[in-house]
Motif scaffolding. Structure first.
Motif, PDB file in Angstrom:
ATOM      1  N   LYS A 172       0.830  -1.214   0.000  1.00  0.00           N
ATOM      2  CA  LYS A 172       0.000   0.000   0.000  1.00  0.00           C
ATOM      3  C   LYS A 172       0.860   1.257   0.000  1.00  0.00           C
ATOM      4  N   VAL A 173       2.007   1.196   0.667  1.00  0.00           N
ATOM      5  CA  VAL A 173       2.946   2.316   0.600  1.00  0.00           C
ATOM      6  C   VAL A 173       3.463   2.450  -0.827  1.00  0.00           C
ATOM      7  N   ASP A 174       3.800   1.319  -1.458  1.00  0.00           N
ATOM      8  CA  ASP A 174       4.239   1.340  -2.862  1.00  0.00           C
ATOM      9  C   ASP A 174       3.172   1.961  -3.759  1.00  0.00           C
ATOM     10  N   ASP A 175       1.899   1.617  -3.515  1.00  0.00           N
ATOM     11  CA  ASP A 175       0.803   2.199  -4.297  1.00  0.00           C
ATOM     12  C   ASP A 175       0.750   3.714  -4.117  1.00  0.00           C
ATOM     13  N   LEU A 176       0.885   4.189  -2.875  1.00  0.00           N
ATOM     14  CA  LEU A 176       0.816   5.622  -2.631  1.00  0.00           C
ATOM     15  C   LEU A 176       2.027   6.351  -3.221  1.00  0.00           C
ATOM     16  N   VAL A 177       3.175   5.703  -3.224  1.00  0.00           N
ATOM     17  CA  VAL A 177       4.359   6.300  -3.859  1.00  0.00           C
ATOM     18  C   VAL A 177       4.135   6.427  -5.372  1.00  0.00           C
ATOM     19  N   LEU A 178       3.536   5.421  -5.985  1.00  0.00           N
ATOM     20  CA  LEU A 178       3.217   5.483  -7.413  1.00  0.00           C
ATOM     21  C   LEU A 178       2.194   6.585  -7.691  1.00  0.00           C
ATOM     22  N   ILE A 179       1.178   6.687  -6.872  1.00  0.00           N
ATOM     23  CA  ILE A 179       0.178   7.744  -7.011  1.00  0.00           C
ATOM     24  C   ILE A 179       0.843   9.116  -6.883  1.00  0.00           C
ATOM     25  N   THR A 180       1.729   9.248  -5.913  1.00  0.00           N
ATOM     26  CA  THR A 180       2.469  10.497  -5.721  1.00  0.00           C
ATOM     27  C   THR A 180       3.213  10.873  -6.992  1.00  0.00           C
ATOM     28  N   SER A 181       3.879   9.895  -7.572  1.00  0.00           N
ATOM     29  CA  SER A 181       4.634  10.125  -8.803  1.00  0.00           C
ATOM     30  C   SER A 181       3.729  10.648  -9.913  1.00  0.00           C
ATOM     31  N   GLU A 182       2.572  10.029 -10.083  1.00  0.00           N
ATOM     32  CA  GLU A 182       1.633  10.451 -11.132  1.00  0.00           C
ATOM     33  C   GLU A 182       1.114  11.859 -10.894  1.00  0.00           C
ATOM     34  N   LEU A 183       0.706  12.155  -9.659  1.00  0.00           N
ATOM     35  CA  LEU A 183       0.104  13.462  -9.381  1.00  0.00           C
ATOM     36  C   LEU A 183       1.121  14.590  -9.442  1.00  0.00           C
ATOM     37  N   VAL A 184       2.310  14.364  -8.917  1.00  0.00           N
ATOM     38  CA  VAL A 184       3.340  15.405  -8.964  1.00  0.00           C
ATOM     39  C   VAL A 184       3.816  15.607 -10.405  1.00  0.00           C
ATOM     40  N   THR A 185       3.952  14.528 -11.157  1.00  0.00           N
ATOM     41  CA  THR A 185       4.315  14.663 -12.573  1.00  0.00           C
ATOM     42  C   THR A 185       3.280  15.505 -13.310  1.00  0.00           C
ATOM     43  N   ASN A 186       2.001  15.211 -13.106  1.00  0.00           N
ATOM     44  CA  ASN A 186       0.944  16.006 -13.753  1.00  0.00           C
ATOM     45  C   ASN A 186       1.049  17.478 -13.369  1.00  0.00           C
ATOM     46  N   ALA A 187       1.286  17.749 -12.087  1.00  0.00           N
ATOM     47  CA  ALA A 187       1.373  19.134 -11.631  1.00  0.00           C
ATOM     48  C   ALA A 187       2.552  19.852 -12.279  1.00  0.00           C
ATOM     49  N   VAL A 188       3.697  19.203 -12.316  1.00  0.00           N
ATOM     50  CA  VAL A 188       4.900  19.830 -12.874  1.00  0.00           C
ATOM     51  C   VAL A 188       4.787  20.005 -14.392  1.00  0.00           C
ATOM     52  N   VAL A 189       4.348  18.964 -15.080  1.00  0.00           N
ATOM     53  CA  VAL A 189       4.335  18.983 -16.548  1.00  0.00           C
ATOM     54  C   VAL A 189       3.162  19.786 -17.112  1.00  0.00           C
ATOM     55  N   HIS A 190       1.975  19.591 -16.558  1.00  0.00           N
ATOM     56  CA  HIS A 190       0.780  20.174 -17.172  1.00  0.00           C
ATOM     57  C   HIS A 190       0.288  21.445 -16.499  1.00  0.00           C
ATOM     58  N   ALA A 191       0.492  21.574 -15.197  1.00  0.00           N
ATOM     59  CA  ALA A 191      -0.115  22.701 -14.497  1.00  0.00           C
ATOM     60  C   ALA A 191       0.847  23.855 -14.259  1.00  0.00           C
ATOM     61  N   CYS A 192       2.033  23.570 -13.785  1.00  0.00           N
ATOM     62  CA  CYS A 192       2.944  24.662 -13.440  1.00  0.00           C
ATOM     63  C   CYS A 192       3.619  25.258 -14.657  1.00  0.00           C
ATOM     64  N   ARG A 225       2.355   6.119 -27.242  1.00  0.00           N
ATOM     65  CA  ARG A 225       2.473   7.377 -26.517  1.00  0.00           C
ATOM     66  C   ARG A 225       2.759   7.101 -25.047  1.00  0.00           C
ATOM     67  N   GLU A 226       3.607   7.910 -24.458  1.00  0.00           N
ATOM     68  CA  GLU A 226       4.010   7.683 -23.080  1.00  0.00           C
ATOM     69  C   GLU A 226       2.917   8.054 -22.084  1.00  0.00           C
ATOM     70  N   GLY A 227       2.155   9.093 -22.323  1.00  0.00           N
ATOM     71  CA  GLY A 227       1.177   9.591 -21.360  1.00  0.00           C
ATOM     72  C   GLY A 227      -0.228   9.071 -21.601  1.00  0.00           C
ATOM     73  N   GLY A 228      -1.149   9.544 -20.742  1.00  0.00           N
ATOM     74  CA  GLY A 228      -2.556   9.248 -20.934  1.00  0.00           C
ATOM     75  C   GLY A 228      -3.132   8.188 -20.016  1.00  0.00           C
ATOM     76  N   ARG A 229      -2.319   7.599 -19.149  1.00  0.00           N
ATOM     77  CA  ARG A 229      -2.809   6.524 -18.285  1.00  0.00           C
ATOM     78  C   ARG A 229      -2.803   6.880 -16.797  1.00  0.00           C
ATOM     79  N   GLY A 230      -2.164   7.979 -16.443  1.00  0.00           N
ATOM     80  CA  GLY A 230      -1.911   8.308 -15.046  1.00  0.00           C
ATOM     81  C   GLY A 230      -3.130   8.440 -14.170  1.00  0.00           C
ATOM     82  N   ILE A 231      -4.098   9.242 -14.572  1.00  0.00           N
ATOM     83  CA  ILE A 231      -5.274   9.472 -13.728  1.00  0.00           C
ATOM     84  C   ILE A 231      -6.089   8.193 -13.586  1.00  0.00           C
TER      85      ILE A 231
END
Length: 137
Positions: A43-63, A102-108
């Motif tokens: 479950k920690v591994d799952d949350l680390v993966l989720i963290t990676s997806e959400l922070v990547t989205n924030a850095v790449v798409h939002a900021c 394509r690399e993206g499109g699966r994160g959410i």
């Protein structure tokens, strides 16, 4: 006379630069923080993966060079909530069909599969918080 036992409530925050290296920093931070609170495993591994997806989205798409990302982590008796804040108020794209090469499109969709609950809170002028809940026990 018996002593009352109070469950522990943990909370932690981290400000991250708007840079791709922040994704690695965020993953390590979440893993270390949960470990210090006594959690490890799948479950920690799952949350680390989720963290990676959400922070990547924030850095790449939002900021896109326009601000910082904030990570908020709280835990109460195994129920953990992670929030990732960014300065834009537009919603993450959900249900986008990933293209074969394509690399993206699966994160959410991945986040939705791993999380117990998932959502977005927006406010014009103050950005958005994408949040997830996961049970660590």
């Amino acid at each position: 006379m018996s002593a009352l036992s109070t469950p522990l409530f943990h909370i932690s925050e981290l400000c991250l630069a708007d840079h791709s290296t922040s994704v690695r920093t965020a993953r390590r931070y979440v893993r270390d923080q949960l470990g210090s609170w006594g959690y490890q495993g799948d479950k920690v591994d799952d949350l680390v993966l989720i963290t990676s997806e959400l922070v990547t989205n924030a850095v790449v798409h939002a900021c896109q060079g326009q601000g910082e990302v904030r990570l908020h982590l709280q835990e109460f008796t195994g129920d953990c909530r992670l929030e990732v804040w960014d300065p834009r108020f537009d919603l993450p794209i959900q249900g986008r069909e990933p293209r074969r090469f394509r690399e993206g499109g699966r994160g959410i969709e991945l986040v939705r599969e791993l999380a117990l609950d998932f959502g977005v809170i927006t406010r014009r002028g103050s950005g958005k918080r994408v949040w997830v809940r996961i049970l660590l026990n």
